[in-house]
Design a protein around this motif. Structure first.
Motif, PDB file in Angstrom:
ATOM      1  N   LEU A  23       0.825  -1.211   0.000  1.00 38.90           N
ATOM      2  CA  LEU A  23       0.000   0.000   0.000  1.00 38.90           C
ATOM      3  C   LEU A  23       0.859   1.261   0.000  1.00 38.90           C
ATOM      4  CD1 LEU A  23      -2.822  -1.051   2.510  1.00 38.90           C
ATOM      5  CD2 LEU A  23      -2.982  -0.874   0.018  1.00 38.90           C
ATOM      6  N   LEU A  24       1.937   1.224   0.774  1.00 36.21           N
ATOM      7  CA  LEU A  24       2.838   2.378   0.799  1.00 36.21           C
ATOM      8  C   LEU A  24       3.472   2.600  -0.565  1.00 36.21           C
ATOM      9  CD1 LEU A  24       4.285   4.576   2.437  1.00 36.21           C
ATOM     10  CD2 LEU A  24       6.039   2.874   3.021  1.00 36.21           C
ATOM     11  N   ALA A  25       3.834   1.511  -1.243  1.00 34.29           N
ATOM     12  CA  ALA A  25       4.422   1.641  -2.581  1.00 34.29           C
ATOM     13  C   ALA A  25       3.430   2.258  -3.550  1.00 34.29           C
ATOM     14  CB  ALA A  25       4.882   0.267  -3.081  1.00 34.29           C
ATOM     15  N   VAL A  26       2.162   1.839  -3.457  1.00 30.48           N
ATOM     16  CA  VAL A  26       1.135   2.406  -4.343  1.00 30.48           C
ATOM     17  C   VAL A  26       0.953   3.894  -4.062  1.00 30.48           C
ATOM     18  CG1 VAL A  26      -1.332   2.367  -4.889  1.00 30.48           C
ATOM     19  CG2 VAL A  26      -0.067   0.220  -4.676  1.00 30.48           C
ATOM     20  N   VAL A  27       0.903   4.258  -2.782  1.00 26.45           N
ATOM     21  CA  VAL A  27       0.719   5.662  -2.406  1.00 26.45           C
ATOM     22  C   VAL A  27       1.874   6.517  -2.929  1.00 26.45           C
ATOM     23  CG1 VAL A  27       0.666   7.257  -0.437  1.00 26.45           C
ATOM     24  CG2 VAL A  27      -0.707   5.161  -0.390  1.00 26.45           C
ATOM     25  N   LEU A  28       3.104   5.982  -2.873  1.00 21.86           N
ATOM     26  CA  LEU A  28       4.266   6.749  -3.322  1.00 21.86           C
ATOM     27  C   LEU A  28       4.386   6.783  -4.845  1.00 21.86           C
ATOM     28  CD1 LEU A  28       6.939   5.578  -0.709  1.00 21.86           C
ATOM     29  CD2 LEU A  28       5.690   7.736  -0.750  1.00 21.86           C
ATOM     30  N   LEU A  29       4.020   5.670  -5.501  1.00 20.33           N
ATOM     31  CA  LEU A  29       4.213   5.587  -6.947  1.00 20.33           C
ATOM     32  C   LEU A  29       3.090   6.237  -7.742  1.00 20.33           C
ATOM     33  CD1 LEU A  29       5.575   1.939  -7.321  1.00 20.33           C
ATOM     34  CD2 LEU A  29       6.852   4.067  -7.508  1.00 20.33           C
ATOM     35  N   TRP A  30       1.892   6.311  -7.165  1.00 21.65           N
ATOM     36  CA  TRP A  30       0.774   6.873  -7.916  1.00 21.65           C
ATOM     37  C   TRP A  30       1.018   8.318  -8.360  1.00 21.65           C
ATOM     38  CZ3 TRP A  30      -2.995   5.074 -10.643  1.00 21.65           C
ATOM     39  CH2 TRP A  30      -4.055   5.911 -11.002  1.00 21.65           C
ATOM     40  N   PRO A  31       1.499   9.224  -7.492  1.00 19.43           N
ATOM     41  CA  PRO A  31       1.782  10.582  -7.985  1.00 19.43           C
ATOM     42  C   PRO A  31       2.840  10.602  -9.091  1.00 19.43           C
ATOM     43  CG  PRO A  31       1.758  10.523  -5.590  1.00 19.43           C
ATOM     44  CD  PRO A  31       1.747   9.112  -6.048  1.00 19.43           C
ATOM     45  N   LEU A  32       3.831   9.709  -8.999  1.00 23.46           N
ATOM     46  CA  LEU A  32       4.855   9.659 -10.049  1.00 23.46           C
ATOM     47  C   LEU A  32       4.258   9.171 -11.361  1.00 23.46           C
ATOM     48  CD1 LEU A  32       7.808   8.109  -7.990  1.00 23.46           C
ATOM     49  CD2 LEU A  32       7.390  10.513  -8.528  1.00 23.46           C
ATOM     50  N   LEU A  33       3.345   8.212 -11.285  1.00 24.02           N
ATOM     51  CA  LEU A  33       2.681   7.726 -12.490  1.00 24.02           C
ATOM     52  C   LEU A  33       1.847   8.829 -13.130  1.00 24.02           C
ATOM     53  CD1 LEU A  33       2.149   5.200 -14.230  1.00 24.02           C
ATOM     54  CD2 LEU A  33       0.159   4.739 -12.787  1.00 24.02           C
ATOM     55  N   GLN A  34       1.178   9.616 -12.304  1.00 21.57           N
ATOM     56  CA  GLN A  34       0.394  10.725 -12.830  1.00 21.57           C
ATOM     57  C   GLN A  34       1.289  11.793 -13.444  1.00 21.57           C
ATOM     58  OE1 GLN A  34      -3.066  10.803 -12.923  1.00 21.57           O
ATOM     59  NE2 GLN A  34      -2.794   8.671 -12.265  1.00 21.57           N
ATOM     60  N   ALA A  35       2.429  12.051 -12.808  1.00 21.66           N
ATOM     61  CA  ALA A  35       3.341  13.076 -13.322  1.00 21.66           C
ATOM     62  C   ALA A  35       3.952  12.680 -14.661  1.00 21.66           C
ATOM     63  CB  ALA A  35       4.448  13.347 -12.304  1.00 21.66           C
ATOM     64  N   SER A  36       4.072  11.371 -14.913  1.00 22.84           N
ATOM     65  CA  SER A  36       4.659  10.914 -16.171  1.00 22.84           C
ATOM     66  C   SER A  36       3.678  10.952 -17.334  1.00 22.84           C
ATOM     67  CB  SER A  36       5.185   9.480 -16.010  1.00 22.84           C
ATOM     68  OG  SER A  36       4.103   8.574 -15.811  1.00 22.84           O
ATOM     69  N   ASP A  37       2.381  11.229 -17.051  1.00 25.55           N
ATOM     70  CA  ASP A  37       1.336  11.283 -18.086  1.00 25.55           C
ATOM     71  C   ASP A  37       1.179   9.957 -18.821  1.00 25.55           C
ATOM     72  OD1 ASP A  37       0.611  13.902 -17.567  1.00 25.55           O
ATOM     73  OD2 ASP A  37       2.112  14.720 -18.932  1.00 25.55           O
ATOM     74  N   PHE A  38       1.499   8.846 -18.152  1.00 27.75           N
ATOM     75  CA  PHE A  38       1.351   7.537 -18.783  1.00 27.75           C
ATOM     76  C   PHE A  38      -0.123   7.157 -18.830  1.00 27.75           C
ATOM     77  CE2 PHE A  38       1.013   2.878 -18.374  1.00 27.75           C
ATOM     78  CZ  PHE A  38       1.623   2.516 -19.569  1.00 27.75           C
ATOM     79  N   ASP A  39      -0.583   6.763 -20.016  1.00 28.12           N
ATOM     80  CA  ASP A  39      -1.994   6.424 -20.195  1.00 28.12           C
ATOM     81  C   ASP A  39      -2.069   5.138 -21.004  1.00 28.12           C
ATOM     82  OD1 ASP A  39      -4.697   6.298 -20.430  1.00 28.12           O
ATOM     83  OD2 ASP A  39      -4.948   8.126 -21.593  1.00 28.12           O
ATOM     84  N   LEU A  40      -2.300   4.030 -20.322  1.00 29.10           N
ATOM     85  CA  LEU A  40      -2.384   2.736 -21.008  1.00 29.10           C
ATOM     86  C   LEU A  40      -3.588   2.669 -21.931  1.00 29.10           C
ATOM     87  CD1 LEU A  40      -1.133  -0.083 -21.281  1.00 29.10           C
ATOM     88  CD2 LEU A  40      -2.579  -0.836 -19.385  1.00 29.10           C
ATOM     89  N   ALA A  41      -4.675   3.344 -21.563  1.00 33.07           N
ATOM     90  CA  ALA A  41      -5.878   3.321 -22.404  1.00 33.07           C
ATOM     91  C   ALA A  41      -5.606   3.944 -23.773  1.00 33.07           C
ATOM     92  CB  ALA A  41      -7.017   4.053 -21.702  1.00 33.07           C
ATOM     93  N   ALA A  42      -4.788   5.001 -23.803  1.00 31.31           N
ATOM     94  CA  ALA A  42      -4.462   5.627 -25.089  1.00 31.31           C
ATOM     95  C   ALA A  42      -3.656   4.686 -25.974  1.00 31.31           C
ATOM     96  CB  ALA A  42      -3.694   6.922 -24.851  1.00 31.31           C
ATOM     97  N   LEU A  43      -2.773   3.903 -25.354  1.00 26.08           N
ATOM     98  CA  LEU A  43      -1.967   2.957 -26.127  1.00 26.08           C
ATOM     99  C   LEU A  43      -2.834   1.871 -26.743  1.00 26.08           C
ATOM    100  CD1 LEU A  43       0.842   1.905 -26.987  1.00 26.08           C
ATOM    101  CD2 LEU A  43       0.921   0.648 -24.831  1.00 26.08           C
ATOM    102  N   LEU A  44      -3.875   1.435 -26.025  1.00 26.01           N
ATOM    103  CA  LEU A  44      -4.733   0.341 -26.484  1.00 26.01           C
ATOM    104  C   LEU A  44      -5.945   0.824 -27.266  1.00 26.01           C
ATOM    105  CD1 LEU A  44      -4.643  -1.898 -23.283  1.00 26.01           C
ATOM    106  CD2 LEU A  44      -3.234  -2.072 -25.342  1.00 26.01           C
TER     107      LEU A  44
END
Length: 253
Positions: A23-44
């Protein structure tokens, strides 16, 4: 009456800690994922998949013309030469720097901020940036790639060599030092035989990394397969690009 063994635990006693860590990893990584603008839905998305499929179809069939294969063989040899020569230069830099930075076989361990600083500067600047600098100085060609790999990988090898030597048991080196041997002799005969396998393994791994890096640096004009790949992509020649990619994968294999 025989004693009945205790019933095994049905729950993992460390489950709560693992769940908390996840859970701590998710809490820490989620803002980084948002900052990277990664969107798997756009790829698919269907329209993007059609564009991707059309791009990949341009890679078939691979180019097998004699003239191109001769050019490819020369670029492959150049890539191997860049990687090998660059790693050799890195090794020449790394050995004295590792000796200087390491506390292995020292009678009194002490910090070496100057040596650590040099290693940090060398490995802190990516080889691609070094290549851009040397392309400006020496022009297009493999010289820039060799120097870029030598500096960047010299810092990496030196740091890891020092840490490997410090991690092996120091008793043999200390015994040699107490017998009157100087530090280079104590390190050579007391620590190096123990660390030889790990040092060799890491050096071979870095050589493989150098092969991959030399291809990437070719995109900035440092020669080899990367430069040939860059030309093929700019000319929209998918068949040539496919053959280059297959050659690169075989080279790494």
């Amino acid at each position: 009456m025989p004693l009945t063994p205790p019933a095994p635990h049905l729950r993992d006693p460390a489950a709560r800690g693992r769940l908390g860590g996840a859970l701590l990893a998710v809490v820490l990584l989620w803002p980084l994922l948002q900052a990277s603008d990664f969107d798997l839905a756009a790829l698919l998305a269907p329209e993007n998949l059609r564009v991707l499929g059309g791009f990949l179809r341009q890679f078939l069939p691979p180019e097998t013309g004699a003239d191109f294969l001769a050019l490819l063989a020369r670029a492959t040899l150049e890539t191997l030469a860049i990687a090998t020569t660059g790693l050799a230069l890195a090794f020449v830099l790394a050995v004295p720097l590792a000796y200087w930075a390491s506390n292995a076989a020292r009678e009194r361990p002490r910090l070496n901020p100057a040596a650590r600083g040099v290693l940090t500067v060398l490995r802190g600047i990516p080889e691609l940036v070094w290549a851009l600098v040397f392309v400006r100085v020496f022009g297009l060609g493999p010289t820039a790639g060799v120097l870029a790999l030598g500096l960047a990988y010299g810092g990496m090898l030196g740091k890891v060599y020092a840490e490997i030597l410090e991690s092996v048991p120091a008793a043999p080196a200390q015994a040699l030092a107490r017998s009157g041997a100087r530090r280079p002799i104590a390190l050579l005969y007391g620590l190096l035989p123990q660390a030889a396998r790990e040092l060799t393994s890491y050096t071979v791994y870095r050589w493989e990394c150098a092969v991959r890096a030399s291809v990437v640096m070719g995109f900035v004009g440092a020669g080899g397969l990367g430069q040939l790949m860059d030309q093929a992509m700019k000319m929209l020649n998918g068949g040539e690009a496919c053959t280059i990619l297959v050659t690169f994968m075989l080279l790494v294999l």
